[in-house]
Design a protein around this motif. Structure first.
Motif, PDB file in Angstrom:
ATOM      1  N   ILE A 182      -6.437 -18.728   9.114  1.00 27.57           N
ATOM      2  CA  ILE A 182      -7.641 -18.175   8.486  1.00 27.57           C
ATOM      3  C   ILE A 182      -7.661 -16.655   8.623  1.00 27.57           C
ATOM      4  N   THR A 183      -7.293 -16.168   9.799  1.00 26.93           N
ATOM      5  CA  THR A 183      -7.318 -14.724  10.041  1.00 26.93           C
ATOM      6  C   THR A 183      -6.301 -13.987   9.187  1.00 26.93           C
ATOM      7  N   VAL A 184      -5.089 -14.552   9.074  1.00 31.25           N
ATOM      8  CA  VAL A 184      -4.051 -13.920   8.255  1.00 31.25           C
ATOM      9  C   VAL A 184      -4.484 -13.871   6.791  1.00 31.25           C
ATOM     10  N   LYS A 185      -5.049 -14.975   6.306  1.00 25.56           N
ATOM     11  CA  LYS A 185      -5.529 -15.001   4.925  1.00 25.56           C
ATOM     12  C   LYS A 185      -6.656 -13.987   4.726  1.00 25.56           C
ATOM     13  N   TRP A 186      -7.522 -13.899   5.706  1.00 25.93           N
ATOM     14  CA  TRP A 186      -8.639 -12.961   5.628  1.00 25.93           C
ATOM     15  C   TRP A 186      -8.132 -11.517   5.628  1.00 25.93           C
ATOM     16  N   ALA A 187      -7.130 -11.225   6.468  1.00 27.44           N
ATOM     17  CA  ALA A 187      -6.554  -9.882   6.515  1.00 27.44           C
ATOM     18  C   ALA A 187      -5.874  -9.539   5.195  1.00 27.44           C
ATOM     19  N   ASP A 188      -5.207 -10.523   4.592  1.00 30.92           N
ATOM     20  CA  ASP A 188      -4.556 -10.283   3.303  1.00 30.92           C
ATOM     21  C   ASP A 188      -5.590  -9.990   2.224  1.00 30.92           C
ATOM     22  N   LYS A 189      -6.723 -10.690   2.301  1.00 29.84           N
ATOM     23  CA  LYS A 189      -7.788 -10.467   1.319  1.00 29.84           C
ATOM     24  C   LYS A 189      -8.412  -9.080   1.491  1.00 29.84           C
ATOM     25  N   LEU A 190      -8.547  -8.644   2.746  1.00 28.07           N
ATOM     26  CA  LEU A 190      -9.180  -7.357   3.011  1.00 28.07           C
ATOM     27  C   LEU A 190      -8.248  -6.178   2.747  1.00 28.07           C
ATOM     28  N   TYR A 191      -6.971  -6.345   3.117  1.00 29.27           N
ATOM     29  CA  TYR A 191      -6.038  -5.221   3.073  1.00 29.27           C
ATOM     30  C   TYR A 191      -4.843  -5.445   2.146  1.00 29.27           C
ATOM     31  N   GLY A 192      -4.289  -6.652   2.182  1.00 30.42           N
ATOM     32  CA  GLY A 192      -3.059  -6.915   1.436  1.00 30.42           C
ATOM     33  C   GLY A 192      -3.180  -6.643  -0.049  1.00 30.42           C
ATOM     34  N   VAL A 193      -4.304  -7.017  -0.636  1.00 29.36           N
ATOM     35  CA  VAL A 193      -4.482  -6.828  -2.078  1.00 29.36           C
ATOM     36  C   VAL A 193      -4.463  -5.342  -2.436  1.00 29.36           C
ATOM     37  N   HIS A 194      -5.016  -4.495  -1.573  1.00 25.84           N
ATOM     38  CA  HIS A 194      -5.035  -3.051  -1.835  1.00 25.84           C
ATOM     39  C   HIS A 194      -3.660  -2.429  -1.599  1.00 25.84           C
ATOM     40  N   VAL A 195      -2.935  -2.952  -0.610  1.00 23.50           N
ATOM     41  CA  VAL A 195      -1.579  -2.457  -0.359  1.00 23.50           C
ATOM     42  C   VAL A 195      -0.684  -2.745  -1.554  1.00 23.50           C
ATOM     43  N   ARG A 196      -0.811  -3.949  -2.097  1.00 27.30           N
ATOM     44  CA  ARG A 196       0.005  -4.303  -3.277  1.00 27.30           C
ATOM     45  C   ARG A 196      -0.362  -3.426  -4.474  1.00 27.30           C
ATOM     46  N   LYS A 197      -1.641  -3.075  -4.596  1.00 26.60           N
ATOM     47  CA  LYS A 197      -2.069  -2.187  -5.673  1.00 26.60           C
ATOM     48  C   LYS A 197      -1.439  -0.807  -5.505  1.00 26.60           C
ATOM     49  N   LEU A 198      -1.394  -0.318  -4.275  1.00 25.52           N
ATOM     50  CA  LEU A 198      -0.764   0.982  -4.009  1.00 25.52           C
ATOM     51  C   LEU A 198       0.718   0.941  -4.329  1.00 25.52           C
ATOM     52  N   GLU A 199       1.374  -0.165  -4.000  1.00 27.97           N
ATOM     53  CA  GLU A 199       2.798  -0.298  -4.299  1.00 27.97           C
ATOM     54  C   GLU A 199       3.048  -0.299  -5.804  1.00 27.97           C
ATOM     55  N   GLU A 200       2.146  -0.924  -6.556  1.00 27.26           N
ATOM     56  CA  GLU A 200       2.268  -0.907  -8.021  1.00 27.26           C
ATOM     57  C   GLU A 200       2.103   0.518  -8.558  1.00 27.26           C
ATOM     58  N   ILE A 201       1.123   1.241  -8.030  1.00 22.23           N
ATOM     59  CA  ILE A 201       0.889   2.617  -8.466  1.00 22.23           C
ATOM     60  C   ILE A 201       2.087   3.492  -8.120  1.00 22.23           C
ATOM     61  N   LEU A 202       2.649   3.291  -6.928  1.00 24.90           N
ATOM     62  CA  LEU A 202       3.811   4.068  -6.511  1.00 24.90           C
ATOM     63  C   LEU A 202       4.994   3.809  -7.419  1.00 24.90           C
ATOM     64  N   THR A 203       5.167   2.552  -7.825  1.00 25.83           N
ATOM     65  CA  THR A 203       6.249   2.196  -8.740  1.00 25.83           C
ATOM     66  C   THR A 203       6.061   2.885 -10.087  1.00 25.83           C
ATOM     67  N   GLN A 204       4.822   2.902 -10.570  1.00 25.40           N
ATOM     68  CA  GLN A 204       4.529   3.566 -11.842  1.00 25.40           C
ATOM     69  C   GLN A 204       4.794   5.068 -11.764  1.00 25.40           C
ATOM     70  N   MET A 205       4.469   5.657 -10.624  1.00 27.86           N
ATOM     71  CA  MET A 205       4.709   7.087 -10.451  1.00 27.86           C
ATOM     72  C   MET A 205       6.200   7.406 -10.452  1.00 27.86           C
ATOM     73  N   GLU A 206       6.998   6.513  -9.856  1.00 26.95           N
ATOM     74  CA  GLU A 206       8.433   6.741  -9.803  1.00 26.95           C
ATOM     75  C   GLU A 206       9.093   6.574 -11.175  1.00 26.95           C
ATOM     76  N   GLU A 207       8.437   5.789 -12.024  1.00 30.43           N
ATOM     77  CA  GLU A 207       8.991   5.571 -13.361  1.00 30.43           C
ATOM     78  C   GLU A 207       8.682   6.720 -14.304  1.00 30.43           C
ATOM     79  N   VAL A 208       7.699   7.559 -13.921  1.00 30.93           N
ATOM     80  CA  VAL A 208       7.318   8.680 -14.803  1.00 30.93           C
ATOM     81  C   VAL A 208       8.364   9.772 -14.764  1.00 30.93           C
TER      82      VAL A 208
END
Length: 208
Positions: A182-208
């Motif tokens: 439960i705690t791991v899932k909760w941590a992923d919901k709180l932080y993991g989703v935003h980390v993945r968003k940052l990784e997507e943005i970083l990938t887009q920046m590298e493609e520019v």
């Protein structure tokens, strides 16, 4: 006058103009996930600290038998030390990233790296805490005088049949696994989703 050369220079400038706003937009988008992570972490630190105070205060509000009370405080003290350990790591992370406002690809990459390390410490603390917390919770419920006979002493000293002991061990391990999951899932919901968003943005920046 070389009109072809002038045209080529103008075309290059136009391409740069098109790329720059895209990069700036990515940087602006990255500010939101970073701000959310920092805000969530600050809130969690406050909640965890308040929880420690409540857990240590609760036994004084109810009447408990001596052994359950002593076991509760010992296990909660150990759990609190582990909790304070990863809370200190979170505070260090917040201080380290307090100047992340001027964002570049490098600062975003460092932020992602630091938050992942912090989350690993967080999960490690939860694994350890999940093995201790069931004992504390059992002490509260089974060791309270208002529930009648002190059944916690029998449970804690393993004064039971073999079949009952096996059920207790299974239930103990299962509760630890459930708390961790439960705690791991909760941590992923709180932080993991935003980390993945940052990784997507970083990938887009590298493609520019």
């Amino acid at each position: 006058m070389d009109f072809d050369k002038i045209k080529e220079l103008m075309d290059n400038e136009n391409q740069d103009d098109l790329q720059l706003p895209t990069s700036l937009e990515n940087l602006k988008e990255s500010q939101m996930p970073i701000a959310k992570i920092r805000k969530t972490m600050k809130g969690e630190i406050a909640i965890q600290l308040a929880g420690i105070v409540i857990f240590f205060t609760y036994p004084f509000l109810i009447e408990m038998y001596e052994l359950p009370r002593a076991v509760y405080f010992i296990f909660m003290f150990i759990t609190s030390l582990m909790t304070l350990g990863y809370l200190a790591k979170m505070i260090w992370f917040l201080r380290r990233t307090s100047s992340v406002g001027q964002q570049t690809k490098e600062t975003i990459l460092n932020f992602i790296h630091d938050i992942k390390l912090t989350m690993e410490v967080y999960k490690t603390g939860i694994i350890a805490g999940s093995l201790l917390l069931p004992v504390s919770v059992t002490a509260i419920f089974m060791g309270a005088v208002k529930f009648g006979e002190d059944r916690f002493t029998e449970w804690f000293l393993l004064q039971m049949s073999t079949s009952t002991l096996l059920l207790v061990i299974l239930g103990y391990l299962l509760s630890g696994v459930v708390i961790y999951y439960i705690t791991v899932k909760w941590a992923d919901k709180l932080y993991g989703v935003h980390v993945r968003k940052l990784e997507e943005i970083l990938t887009q920046m590298e493609e520019v």
